[in-house]
Design an enzyme around this catalytic site. Structure first.
Site, mmCIF file in Angstrom:
data_model
loop_
_atom_site.group_PDB
_atom_site.id
_atom_site.type_symbol
_atom_site.label_atom_id
_atom_site.label_comp_id
_atom_site.label_asym_id
_atom_site.label_seq_id
_atom_site.Cartn_x
_atom_site.Cartn_y
_atom_site.Cartn_z
ATOM 1 N N ASP A 68 0.869 -1.182 0.000
ATOM 2 C CA ASP A 68 0.000 0.000 0.000
ATOM 3 C C ASP A 68 0.900 1.224 0.000
ATOM 4 O OD1 ASP A 68 -2.022 1.816 0.081
ATOM 5 O OD2 ASP A 68 -2.898 1.143 1.968
ATOM 6 N N CYS A 71 0.541 4.790 1.961
ATOM 7 C CA CYS A 71 -0.465 4.736 3.024
ATOM 8 C C CYS A 71 -0.090 5.716 4.136
ATOM 9 C CB CYS A 71 -0.547 3.306 3.563
ATOM 10 S SG CYS A 71 -1.900 3.052 4.714
ATOM 11 N N ASN A 150 -7.450 -1.971 8.244
ATOM 12 C CA ASN A 150 -7.267 -0.993 9.323
ATOM 13 C C ASN A 150 -7.457 0.445 8.854
ATOM 14 O OD1 ASN A 150 -4.945 -0.782 7.809
ATOM 15 N ND2 ASN A 150 -3.537 -0.905 9.531
ATOM 16 N N PRO A 291 -2.120 6.813 14.982
ATOM 17 C CA PRO A 291 -3.431 6.321 15.422
ATOM 18 C C PRO A 291 -3.302 5.105 16.318
ATOM 19 C CG PRO A 291 -2.970 5.524 13.223
ATOM 20 C CD PRO A 291 -1.810 6.407 13.607
ATOM 21 N N SER A 293 -5.559 1.727 17.971
ATOM 22 C CA SER A 293 -6.472 0.758 17.379
ATOM 23 C C SER A 293 -7.906 1.256 17.488
ATOM 24 C CB SER A 293 -6.327 -0.584 18.089
ATOM 25 O OG SER A 293 -6.600 -0.430 19.472
ATOM 26 N N SER A 298 -5.731 8.130 19.766
ATOM 27 C CA SER A 298 -4.794 8.454 18.703
ATOM 28 C C SER A 298 -4.068 9.735 19.096
ATOM 29 C CB SER A 298 -5.520 8.632 17.365
ATOM 30 O OG SER A 298 -6.129 7.424 16.954
ATOM 31 N N HIS A 315 4.041 4.336 13.562
ATOM 32 C CA HIS A 315 2.900 4.834 12.773
ATOM 33 C C HIS A 315 1.572 4.415 13.371
ATOM 34 C CE1 HIS A 315 2.360 0.749 11.433
ATOM 35 N NE2 HIS A 315 1.557 1.049 10.437
ATOM 36 N N ALA A 317 -0.413 1.411 16.483
ATOM 37 C CA ALA A 317 -0.269 0.468 17.593
ATOM 38 C C ALA A 317 0.511 -0.782 17.191
ATOM 39 C CB ALA A 317 -1.652 0.072 18.115
ATOM 40 N N GLY A 318 0.372 -1.255 15.954
ATOM 41 C CA GLY A 318 1.057 -2.466 15.535
ATOM 42 C C GLY A 318 0.301 -3.713 15.977
#
Length: 387
Positions: A68, A71, A150, A291, A293, A298, A315, A317-318
């Site tokens: 992406d 993104c 997401n 941000p 989740s 955020s 970038h 939460a992962g």
């Protein structure tokens, strides 16, 4: 910050062994210079770890940029406060936004809106448009569409109850097809040269060759598409919020940043190709967006210019659990409880976006304390997603 070895620095306190091993494989590539920086939200990705900052000299790994391309996030602070929304049915606003912007994978606009026309004209004049036309001729209809997974649109309140619009999306189907095409080309180049790779998705293109130049052309086009796509969607969100409240929206602050992209940057005295795969630029004084989740906070942040991190930060939460695992672990009733007080889509399709499928955003931000300073903390009151 943990120094795993000379070529890998880590800021993640929550790090699975498989993720560490993947990052070590990427860091072992001979053209990585000076080192790979692993962000607090690091987790397994395609070839290279999501949440990594990858400086390369003389080559680029297309899968290390991601599929992406471009993104990222955009946020706008409005003049409104929570008082302006009091007593209003936010489900109505959720519906307005959902109808204004095509949601979910594969969905696109049925006609080109006037606001999109100059953006499409800009993209038509850019090098790379021929590649885009060849891969996805309907890319103009994709401009102004969200996607799924997401990606989201949110209405949020900050620490002083000011209203923000906040969204996450990228280069949609056209960017994905361009990325997949050049990943395949890189793999073929490495096969042709009998290059032994620790992972086939670490296949690379060599600077100075036509295939490299074609990828950079497509990359820059897709990154610009993603940036303009977010602008187009934000224009529609602003319009719908204004209609909902019966007052034109004033934009007091705007931040628009990529977190899957490559740029030429200078670090430690050398110009390199810097790929941030799930990371944002965090130069001193630079605004950024992180941000959490679904259902979590955020952040609007400002960079500290941390040199060892290659001036980068996380970038988001992962992921802590895969999408399949999240569907096994979490229930709809639990997700309903976690989304209390938020206008959202009320669908089982979002189980894989459960907040606990991700790392705790508070821990990620604590790990990033030497990378960014929090400027604003946002809590969502409307969440729009594609299934």
């Amino acid at each position: 910050m943990e120094k795993i070895n000379e070529r890998l620095l880590n800021w993640a306190s929550i790090l699975e062994d498989t993720t560490r091993e993947q990052a070590e494989r990427t860091a072992s590539m001979p053209f990585i210079w000076p080192h790979l920086a692993l962000m607090p939200d690091a987790h397994l990705g395609k070839g290279a770890t999501v949440g990594s900052v990858i400086p390369t000299d003389g080559a680029i790994i297309p899968a290390a940029v991601g599929v992406d391309i471009g993104c990222g996030m955009i946020a706008v602070r409005t003049q409104f406060t929570a008082d302006d929304l009091a007593g209003r049915d936010l489900a109505v606003l959720h519906g307005q936004i959902s109808r204004s912007i095509p949601l979910s994978a594969g969905n696109r606009n049925q006609k080109i809106r006037a606001s999109a026309e100059p953006r499409i004209a800009e993209l038509r004049d850019m090098p790379g448009v021929g590649q885009a036309d060849a891969e996805a001729r309907q890319w103009p209809q994709q401009l102004g569409s969200l996607g799924s997974g997401n990606h989201f649109i949110e209405v949020s309140l900050d620490e002083t109850d000011r209203v923000w619009l906040f969204l996450h999306s990228g280069s949609r189907g056209v960017g994905n097809k361009l990325a997949q095409k050049h990943i395949r080309i890189a793999q073929e180049q490495c096969r042709r040269r009998h290059i032994q790779l620790p992972d086939r998705d670490l296949a690379y293109l060599v600077e100075g060759e036509p295939e490299f130049d074609r990828y950079i052309e497509a990359l820059r086009w897709a990154q610009r598409f993603a940036y303009l796509n977010r602008e187009e969607m934000m224009d529609r969100c602003v319009d719908q919020l204004g209609r909902f409240l019966g007052t034109e929206v004033e934009r007091h602050d705007t931040v628009n940043c990529h977190h899957n992209y490559t740029e030429r940057e200078t670090h430690f005295g050398r110009e390199v190709w810097l790929s941030r795969k799930g990371a944002i630029s965090a130069r001193a004084g630079q605004l950024g967006l992180i941000p959490g989740s679904m259902g979590a906070a955020s952040y609007v942040v400002v960079g500290k210019g941390n040199v060892p991190s290659l001036m980068s930060s996380p970038h988001g939460a992962g992921r802590n659990h895969s999408r399949a695992a999240a569907r096994r672990l979490f229930t709809r009733s639990d997700l309903d409880a976690r989304m209390t007080g938020i206008a959202w889509g009320h669908s089982d399709a979002f189980l894989d976006e459960h907040p606990d499928a991700y790392k705790p955003i508070d821990q990620v931000m604590a790990d990033a304390a030497d990378l960014v300073e929090v400027r604003h903390t946002l809590r969502q009151i409307v969440n729009v997603k594609g299934d």
